[in-house]
Design a protein around this motif. Sequence first.
Motif, PDB file in Angstrom:
ATOM      1  N   ALA A 186       2.404   1.681  -3.452  1.00 20.95           N
ATOM      2  CA  ALA A 186       1.407   2.158  -4.412  1.00 20.95           C
ATOM      3  C   ALA A 186       1.182   3.659  -4.266  1.00 20.95           C
ATOM      4  CB  ALA A 186       0.090   1.403  -4.212  1.00 20.95           C
ATOM      5  N   SER A 187       1.117   4.144  -3.031  1.00 19.46           N
ATOM      6  CA  SER A 187       0.949   5.590  -2.831  1.00 19.46           C
ATOM      7  C   SER A 187       2.154   6.356  -3.348  1.00 19.46           C
ATOM      8  CB  SER A 187       0.710   5.893  -1.350  1.00 19.46           C
ATOM      9  OG  SER A 187       1.869   5.646  -0.586  1.00 19.46           O
ATOM     10  N   ALA A 188       3.352   5.777  -3.187  1.00 18.97           N
ATOM     11  CA  ALA A 188       4.561   6.429  -3.700  1.00 18.97           C
ATOM     12  C   ALA A 188       4.539   6.495  -5.224  1.00 18.97           C
ATOM     13  CB  ALA A 188       5.802   5.676  -3.216  1.00 18.97           C
ATOM     14  N   ILE A 189       4.078   5.419  -5.870  1.00 13.30           N
ATOM     15  CA  ILE A 189       3.995   5.410  -7.329  1.00 13.30           C
ATOM     16  C   ILE A 189       3.041   6.493  -7.819  1.00 13.30           C
ATOM     17  CG2 ILE A 189       3.174   4.054  -9.296  1.00 13.30           C
ATOM     18  CD1 ILE A 189       4.275   1.569  -7.917  1.00 13.30           C
ATOM     19  N   VAL A 190       1.894   6.614  -7.153  1.00 14.68           N
ATOM     20  CA  VAL A 190       0.929   7.646  -7.548  1.00 14.68           C
ATOM     21  C   VAL A 190       1.554   9.034  -7.409  1.00 14.68           C
ATOM     22  CG1 VAL A 190      -1.246   8.759  -6.936  1.00 14.68           C
ATOM     23  CG2 VAL A 190      -1.102   6.267  -7.009  1.00 14.68           C
ATOM     24  N   GLY A 191       2.218   9.291  -6.286  1.00 19.51           N
ATOM     25  CA  GLY A 191       2.821  10.602  -6.064  1.00 19.51           C
ATOM     26  C   GLY A 191       3.905  10.932  -7.085  1.00 19.51           C
ATOM     27  N   VAL A 192       4.784   9.972  -7.366  1.00 18.13           N
ATOM     28  CA  VAL A 192       5.892  10.222  -8.299  1.00 18.13           C
ATOM     29  C   VAL A 192       5.381  10.405  -9.724  1.00 18.13           C
ATOM     30  CG1 VAL A 192       7.927   9.174  -9.355  1.00 18.13           C
ATOM     31  CG2 VAL A 192       7.629   9.073  -6.882  1.00 18.13           C
TER      32      VAL A 192
ATOM     33  N   ALA B  55      11.984  -0.501  -2.027  1.00 19.09           N
ATOM     34  CA  ALA B  55      11.593   0.102  -3.304  1.00 19.09           C
ATOM     35  C   ALA B  55      10.823   1.398  -3.083  1.00 19.09           C
ATOM     36  CB  ALA B  55      10.744  -0.898  -4.096  1.00 19.09           C
ATOM     37  N   GLN B  56      10.004   1.432  -2.052  1.00 14.66           N
ATOM     38  CA  GLN B  56       9.258   2.649  -1.735  1.00 14.66           C
ATOM     39  C   GLN B  56      10.204   3.793  -1.384  1.00 14.66           C
ATOM     40  OE1 GLN B  56       6.514   2.127   1.511  1.00 14.66           O
ATOM     41  NE2 GLN B  56       6.110   4.313   1.723  1.00 14.66           N
ATOM     42  N   LEU B  57      11.207   3.511  -0.563  1.00 13.91           N
ATOM     43  CA  LEU B  57      12.172   4.538  -0.179  1.00 13.91           C
ATOM     44  C   LEU B  57      12.968   5.013  -1.400  1.00 13.91           C
ATOM     45  CD1 LEU B  57      13.527   2.999   3.164  1.00 13.91           C
ATOM     46  CD2 LEU B  57      11.729   4.705   2.862  1.00 13.91           C
TER      47      LEU B  57
ATOM     48  N   SER C 121       0.830  -1.206   0.000  1.00  8.65           N
ATOM     49  CA  SER C 121       0.000   0.000   0.000  1.00  8.65           C
ATOM     50  C   SER C 121       0.866   1.258   0.000  1.00  8.65           C
ATOM     51  CB  SER C 121      -0.936   0.004   1.206  1.00  8.65           C
ATOM     52  OG  SER C 121      -0.222   0.152   2.416  1.00  8.65           O
ATOM     53  N   GLY C 122       1.944   1.246   0.788  1.00  9.35           N
ATOM     54  CA  GLY C 122       2.841   2.398   0.806  1.00  9.35           C
ATOM     55  C   GLY C 122       3.541   2.600  -0.523  1.00  9.35           C
TER      56      GLY C 122
ATOM     57  N   SER D   4      -3.279   7.672   0.434  1.00 14.29           N
ATOM     58  CA  SER D   4      -2.639   8.912  -0.034  1.00 14.29           C
ATOM     59  C   SER D   4      -3.681  10.000  -0.241  1.00 14.29           C
ATOM     60  CB  SER D   4      -1.879   8.644  -1.341  1.00 14.29           C
ATOM     61  OG  SER D   4      -2.774   8.320  -2.392  1.00 14.29           O
ATOM     62  N   SER D   5      -4.880   9.615  -0.654  1.00 13.15           N
ATOM     63  CA  SER D   5      -5.972  10.574  -0.797  1.00 13.15           C
ATOM     64  C   SER D   5      -6.350  11.151   0.553  1.00 13.15           C
ATOM     65  CB  SER D   5      -7.175   9.889  -1.436  1.00 13.15           C
ATOM     66  OG  SER D   5      -8.333  10.683  -1.352  1.00 13.15           O
ATOM     67  N   ARG D   6      -6.411  10.289   1.556  1.00 12.73           N
ATOM     68  CA  ARG D   6      -6.797  10.732   2.903  1.00 12.73           C
ATOM     69  C   ARG D   6      -5.744  11.649   3.512  1.00 12.73           C
ATOM     70  NH1 ARG D   6     -10.411  12.483   6.239  1.00 12.73           N
ATOM     71  NH2 ARG D   6     -10.291  11.718   8.381  1.00 12.73           N
ATOM     72  N   LEU D   7      -4.460  11.319   3.306  1.00 13.47           N
ATOM     73  CA  LEU D   7      -3.367  12.089   3.918  1.00 13.47           C
ATOM     74  C   LEU D   7      -2.880  13.226   3.028  1.00 13.47           C
ATOM     75  CD1 LEU D   7      -1.297   9.083   5.331  1.00 13.47           C
ATOM     76  CD2 LEU D   7      -2.870  10.576   6.586  1.00 13.47           C
ATOM     77  N   ALA D   8      -3.334  13.263   1.770  1.00 15.24           N
ATOM     78  CA  ALA D   8      -2.906  14.283   0.800  1.00 15.24           C
ATOM     79  C   ALA D   8      -1.408  14.264   0.576  1.00 15.24           C
ATOM     80  CB  ALA D   8      -3.358  15.675   1.237  1.00 15.24           C
ATOM     81  N   SER D   9      -0.787  13.090   0.708  1.00 14.70           N
ATOM     82  CA  SER D   9       0.660  12.976   0.505  1.00 14.70           C
ATOM     83  C   SER D   9       1.045  11.526   0.307  1.00 14.70           C
ATOM     84  CB  SER D   9       1.421  13.559   1.690  1.00 14.70           C
ATOM     85  OG  SER D   9       1.248  12.746   2.842  1.00 14.70           O
ATOM     86  N   ALA D  10       2.232  11.335  -0.245  1.00 16.46           N
ATOM     87  CA  ALA D  10       2.868  10.026  -0.325  1.00 16.46           C
ATOM     88  C   ALA D  10       4.217  10.157   0.354  1.00 16.46           C
ATOM     89  CB  ALA D  10       3.034   9.597  -1.788  1.00 16.46           C
ATOM     90  N   SER D  11       4.427   9.401   1.413  1.00 14.07           N
ATOM     91  CA  SER D  11       5.636   9.568   2.206  1.00 14.07           C
ATOM     92  C   SER D  11       6.243   8.225   2.580  1.00 14.07           C
ATOM     93  CB  SER D  11       5.332  10.358   3.487  1.00 14.07           C
ATOM     94  OG  SER D  11       4.495   9.602   4.340  1.00 14.07           O
ATOM     95  N   GLN D  12       7.411   8.295   3.197  1.00 11.85           N
ATOM     96  CA  GLN D  12       8.093   7.077   3.628  1.00 11.85           C
ATOM     97  C   GLN D  12       7.333   6.366   4.740  1.00 11.85           C
ATOM     98  OE1 GLN D  12      12.010   8.354   4.767  1.00 11.85           O
ATOM     99  NE2 GLN D  12      12.713   8.649   2.657  1.00 11.85           N
TER     100      GLN D  12
END
Length: 419
Positions: free
Chosen positions: A110-116, A168-170, A107-108, A327-335
Amino acid sequence: MTSAKHTTAPATPLLDRSDERYQVATGVMGSIRSFLDRVRAGDLGSLPVVVGLAIIWTVFQSINPIFLSSQNLINMLFDASTIGVISLGIVCILMVGEIDLSVGSVSGFASAIVGVLWVNHGWPVGLAIAAAVATGAAIGLLYAQLFNRFGMPSFVSTLAGLLAILGAQLYVLGGTGSINLPYDSPLVNLGQSVFMPAWLAYTVVALAGGVMFLAGFRTAARRRSVGLSTESLQQLLLRTLAITVVLELITLYFYQDRGIPWMFGIFMGLVVGLDYLLKRTQWGRMVNAVGGNREAARRAGIDVHKIYSSAFVLCAVLAAFGGVLASSRLASASQQAGTGDVNLNAIAAAVIGGTSLFGGRGSAYSALLGIIVIQSISSGLTLLDLSSSLRYMITGAVLAIAVIVDSLARQSRVSHGRA
């Protein structure tokens, strides 16, 4: 002059009541006795969760009257939706008797992919979300290959995946470690401030009641056609009407404030869809068969490898989509996305809700009930301004109790011949 005597032929006994030793439950007291017999035999269903939830709500409401306010419950719906979607994937994998410990990392990631892709590379948001979900599917397929081809236990492969995907997320996020999503975008609004229109919510509940009645009516008709007993049309109508009225009143209570979030509506749509797949399709029957007894399912002609593959892929896809909603809920993609207690809560929600760790028993509604329990504990302790350490301990205790209840219920079903 003689008159012919007409005699009425005795009614053909129903197949499931033709044995004189069979005790038929009639009336209200008979239904209560039948229910108690099922409980004693280990067929608990959602009873432990409902009782536990009632106790939790009573305790927290007595301590802080704000707990059951519509505003606080709406915030709980927002927070429950993201982990709830991930927990649906856990239900799928537990149903076949396996486990996925990497859903938080997936899940983390996936949120990073969306943000990048969306923010840094300018991709359309829909395409970025599709890429994130497709990545989850690829991860699930990899787990399936490791399990089916090499016999690697899912515990080991997904534990290794947890570490690799976190790395990979980092790597994807780079040195900044965080990407802020456009606050005025539709994706962020979904997790912050978008609610279903009241008329639509009431209509959906009414339609759900109608579908419930039709499904029950069709089931009763099929049972009658093969000579099995069924509940009466009046009982089916009263039960459906009671459930629909209760849901409409709950909806009315939510719309005293902001209403029902669209994010929760998406979660409920996934719950209903997965429940249909598990209970009304051939795939769902095969999932139950494989989880109940793998060797028996194989001898019955079921392609066991395909069922395992579908469970792994579906689990990872739902984990990735849950990460997008997070990521929608937090409005961010983070580590920090996907770390902490995401794995714990996703797995605990499925188990607490009633999905068996031994495979073959569970439903999509397990994730719904379980995540409501977890979010109720979290919200109640937050309102009391208590530390998160206490939340971890209470959630762990509830999880342990759920597993013990599941184990005892399984032993009881075996001893009563219901396993």
